[in-house]
Design a protein around this motif. Structure first.
Motif, PDB file in Angstrom:
ATOM      1  N   CYS A   1      13.934  37.004 -37.742  1.00 17.88           N
ATOM      2  CA  CYS A   1      14.141  36.227 -38.952  1.00 17.88           C
ATOM      3  C   CYS A   1      12.849  35.491 -39.274  1.00 17.88           C
ATOM      4  O   CYS A   1      12.261  34.849 -38.382  1.00 17.88           O
ATOM      5  CB  CYS A   1      15.285  35.234 -38.756  1.00 17.88           C
ATOM      6  SG  CYS A   1      15.688  34.287 -40.249  1.00 17.88           S
ATOM      7  N   VAL A   2      12.380  35.603 -40.513  1.00 22.61           N
ATOM      8  CA  VAL A   2      11.138  34.936 -40.919  1.00 22.61           C
ATOM      9  C   VAL A   2      11.472  33.851 -41.937  1.00 22.61           C
ATOM     10  O   VAL A   2      12.352  34.010 -42.781  1.00 22.61           O
ATOM     11  CB  VAL A   2      10.127  35.943 -41.513  1.00 22.61           C
ATOM     12  CG1 VAL A   2       9.645  36.888 -40.433  1.00 22.61           C
ATOM     13  CG2 VAL A   2      10.730  36.743 -42.664  1.00 22.61           C
ATOM     14  N   SER A   3      10.754  32.724 -41.825  1.00 20.62           N
ATOM     15  CA  SER A   3      11.048  31.567 -42.673  1.00 20.62           C
ATOM     16  C   SER A   3      10.435  31.684 -44.062  1.00 20.62           C
ATOM     17  O   SER A   3      10.819  30.957 -44.973  1.00 20.62           O
ATOM     18  CB  SER A   3      10.532  30.284 -41.997  1.00 20.62           C
ATOM     19  OG  SER A   3       9.134  30.385 -41.760  1.00 20.62           O
ATOM     20  N   ASP A   4       9.455  32.605 -44.212  1.00 20.85           N
ATOM     21  CA  ASP A   4       8.794  32.802 -45.498  1.00 20.85           C
ATOM     22  C   ASP A   4       8.509  34.287 -45.697  1.00 20.85           C
ATOM     23  O   ASP A   4       8.605  35.075 -44.747  1.00 20.85           O
ATOM     24  CB  ASP A   4       7.473  32.022 -45.547  1.00 20.85           C
ATOM     25  CG  ASP A   4       7.679  30.525 -45.450  1.00 20.85           C
ATOM     26  OD1 ASP A   4       8.117  29.917 -46.438  1.00 20.85           O
ATOM     27  OD2 ASP A   4       7.422  29.951 -44.358  1.00 20.85           O
ATOM     28  N   ASN A   5       8.161  34.644 -46.912  1.00 16.26           N
ATOM     29  CA  ASN A   5       7.725  36.011 -47.164  1.00 16.26           C
ATOM     30  C   ASN A   5       6.458  36.299 -46.358  1.00 16.26           C
ATOM     31  O   ASN A   5       5.582  35.442 -46.232  1.00 16.26           O
ATOM     32  CB  ASN A   5       7.436  36.222 -48.653  1.00 16.26           C
ATOM     33  CG  ASN A   5       8.682  36.070 -49.503  1.00 16.26           C
ATOM     34  OD1 ASN A   5       9.799  36.262 -49.022  1.00 16.26           O
ATOM     35  ND2 ASN A   5       8.506  35.715 -50.767  1.00 16.26           N
ATOM     36  N   VAL A   6       6.382  37.511 -45.799  1.00 16.10           N
ATOM     37  CA  VAL A   6       5.245  37.886 -44.961  1.00 16.10           C
ATOM     38  C   VAL A   6       4.618  39.155 -45.519  1.00 16.10           C
ATOM     39  O   VAL A   6       5.316  40.131 -45.796  1.00 16.10           O
ATOM     40  CB  VAL A   6       5.683  38.132 -43.493  1.00 16.10           C
ATOM     41  CG1 VAL A   6       4.503  38.605 -42.662  1.00 16.10           C
ATOM     42  CG2 VAL A   6       6.285  36.875 -42.905  1.00 16.10           C
TER      43      VAL A   6
ATOM     44  N   LEU B   1       7.594  41.656 -45.219  1.00 16.83           N
ATOM     45  CA  LEU B   1       8.966  41.210 -45.017  1.00 16.83           C
ATOM     46  C   LEU B   1       9.304  40.104 -46.005  1.00 16.83           C
ATOM     47  O   LEU B   1       8.487  39.201 -46.246  1.00 16.83           O
ATOM     48  CB  LEU B   1       9.170  40.680 -43.589  1.00 16.83           C
ATOM     49  CG  LEU B   1       8.987  41.647 -42.424  1.00 16.83           C
ATOM     50  CD1 LEU B   1       9.104  40.893 -41.104  1.00 16.83           C
ATOM     51  CD2 LEU B   1       9.995  42.776 -42.491  1.00 16.83           C
ATOM     52  N   ALA B   2      10.488  40.159 -46.565  1.00 13.64           N
ATOM     53  CA  ALA B   2      10.979  39.071 -47.400  1.00 13.64           C
ATOM     54  C   ALA B   2      11.570  37.985 -46.507  1.00 13.64           C
ATOM     55  O   ALA B   2      11.966  38.233 -45.369  1.00 13.64           O
ATOM     56  CB  ALA B   2      12.037  39.592 -48.373  1.00 13.64           C
ATOM     57  N   LYS B   3      11.604  36.795 -47.016  1.00 11.89           N
ATOM     58  CA  LYS B   3      12.164  35.667 -46.269  1.00 11.89           C
ATOM     59  C   LYS B   3      13.603  35.977 -45.849  1.00 11.89           C
ATOM     60  O   LYS B   3      14.405  36.463 -46.641  1.00 11.89           O
ATOM     61  CB  LYS B   3      12.131  34.415 -47.144  1.00 11.89           C
ATOM     62  CG  LYS B   3      12.752  33.187 -46.504  1.00 11.89           C
ATOM     63  CD  LYS B   3      12.695  32.004 -47.451  1.00 11.89           C
ATOM     64  CE  LYS B   3      13.373  30.776 -46.850  1.00 11.89           C
ATOM     65  NZ  LYS B   3      13.313  29.610 -47.778  1.00 11.89           N
ATOM     66  N   GLY B   4      13.914  35.708 -44.571  1.00  9.49           N
ATOM     67  CA  GLY B   4      15.270  35.924 -44.092  1.00  9.49           C
ATOM     68  C   GLY B   4      15.325  36.854 -42.887  1.00  9.49           C
ATOM     69  O   GLY B   4      14.303  37.209 -42.305  1.00  9.49           O
ATOM     70  N   PRO B   5      16.539  37.292 -42.503  1.00 15.06           N
ATOM     71  CA  PRO B   5      16.712  38.137 -41.309  1.00 15.06           C
ATOM     72  C   PRO B   5      16.411  39.605 -41.594  1.00 15.06           C
ATOM     73  O   PRO B   5      16.618  40.090 -42.706  1.00 15.06           O
ATOM     74  CB  PRO B   5      18.189  37.939 -40.955  1.00 15.06           C
ATOM     75  CG  PRO B   5      18.848  37.633 -42.276  1.00 15.06           C
ATOM     76  CD  PRO B   5      17.833  36.866 -43.082  1.00 15.06           C
TER      77      PRO B   5
END
Length: 439
Positions: free
Chosen positions: A247-252, A261-265
């Motif tokens: 899960c990422v807290s911000d867009n990567v 990756l978009a923000k989220g799981p």
């Protein structure tokens, strides 16, 4: 009076008295005599009763015996087939494993505890080699001969499993760390070095044994096993466990590793999983130190998948995982069989997930090169904790407490490792705060 069974007719003879007058014969009486009165049911019962009186075994018992023999032969054949298949699968998996010897006594030996139990120390290596078509395609940059020559250790993690199997520590060694590489020779390629001062990840060019010895000399931690994966190995392993959840807290978006990756799981499989563990510019301050955090997240998620019932209770998944692992891994000869790898997996499975600690070796900027790091002032305390089998995790286990001699100890402040993580949305804050604390 004597009775005999003759083709289905019964003849009676008497002696000493007059016999009953014979019945007139019909035109077709030359064949078998008509059954006695009572109809067809009596005719069926007559041979059965005669058979019992004459000592013959009833036909149903013989039929059951034949069926029993058939069932026995069938089960025996199935056992042979299953055993043969199991042997073939075992040999197939063993044949997948590529092993390298490192047992030359140069990497130290673990200390046994009061009960004679010893820890396990394993160096996990992630190779960036582009030495085959699959790794070249996944890694990119294969336009010249120099780009496919040699390999470096993109990932280096020392995995310490405690002697009582109650806890584990995973310590990353940043690949940009400057250190002394000892004299080494790769038995496979024949490439050798008299030793030099350089990046620690470059030791892999002289073989996995050289990388193990270099890490041992830097940390003082005895290392008796290694496990190495290449680019395609990470892809195979992530697919085999059904993907790894992050899960990422911000867009990567990392233009170097191509991770997007978009923000989220997310559940990462295949090349996306490889992009995640290789990403340096998508997390933290863009250095190798930021990448170790994402690698810890990935490895801890993969371990949870290994230990989940959904993976281990499904025979198809277990075989798929074993097949992928044995094809993806290069190991030392001490782990060079399916049986030994199963023993290691069993030891790891005993450790509760909450008692697995992930940390990174403390570093300081290299005075000669701003893009490199050297061993930090607090690293020696961390190395000593691992070498002395001291847990870095919180919590306790009742079994462990009852099996270990009671003792109390107070560690001096200089031996306590502190890990700083960035809880803000500003990149680089963890490094700044860590540097301020060290100062």
């Amino acid at each position: 009076m004597g009775d005999s069974w003759d083709g289905g007719s019964v003849r009676q003879t008497t002696r000493g008295r007059s016999a009953a007058p014979p019945r007139p014969r019909r035109a077709d009486d030359s064949g078998p005599a008509r059954p006695p009165r009572g109809g067809r049911a009596a005719a069926r019962q007559a041979p059965q009763s005669q058979g019992r009186r004459s000592g013959r075994r009833p036909k149903p018992a013989a039929r059951r015996k034949r069926l029993g023999r058939i069932a026995l032969f069938t089960v025996s054949a199935l056992i042979l087939v299953v055993a043969g298949t199991g042997t073939w699968l075992w040999q197939h998996l063993n044949g997948n494993i590529h092993s390298v010897s490192i047992d030359d006594g140069a990497n130290g030996k673990e200390k046994a505890d009061a009960f004679g139990r010893t820890p396990i120390n394993i160096l996990v290596i992630g190779s960036d080699g582009r030495n085959n078509a699959a790794d070249c395609r996944l890694g990119g940059g294969c336009g010249s001969a120099s780009s496919t020559a040699g390999r470096n250790a993109d990932v280096e993690m020392v995995v310490h499993v405690s002697a009582d199997r109650s806890n584990a520590t995973v310590m990353s060694v940043p690949r940009d760390t400057m250190t002394h590489v000892p004299a080494c020779k790769d038995p496979d390629s024949g490439q050798s070095t008299p030793g030099y001062y350089g990046q620690i990840n470059s030791a892999l060019q002289y073989g996995p044994a050289c990388q193990v010895t270099t890490v041992h000399q830097l940390t003082g931690v005895p290392i008796d096993h290694f496990v190495m994966l290449d680019f395609s190995g990470v892809v195979k392993m992530s697919d085999a466990v059904g993907g790894v959840s992050v899960c990422v807290s911000d867009n990567v978006y990392d233009t170097y590793s191509h991770l997007k990756l978009a923000k989220g799981p997310h559940t990462l499989k295949g090349e996306a999983a490889l992009e995640f563990v290789r990403s340096r510019h998508g997390f933290g301050d863009g250095s190798d130190l930021g990448r170790t955090v994402s690698q810890h997240l990935f490895l801890s998620a993969m371990i949870r998948n290994f230990k989940s019932a959904g993976t281990l209770a499904n025979p198809t998944k277990v075989y798929s995982l074993a097949d992928a692992a044995t094809k993806a891994l290069t190991v030392d000869t001490g782990l060079g069989s399916v049986g030994k790898l199963i023993g290691l997996a069993t030891a790891l499975d005993k450790i509760p997930s909450k008692r697995m600690t992930f940390t990174t070796m403390q570093t300081a900027p290299d005075p000669s090169n701003a893009d490199r790091v050297v061993v930090g002032s607090g690293a020696k305390s961390l190395f000593a904790s691992i070498a002395n089998d001291q847990s870095l995790s919180s919590g306790s286990d009742k079994k462990t407490a009852s099996a270990t001699p009671s003792a109390t100890a107070t560690a001096p402040a200089s031996q306590i490792a502190v890990r700083v993580e960035n809880g803000t949305t500003t990149r680089g804050r963890a490094s700044v705060v860590a540097s301020a604390l060290i100062a």
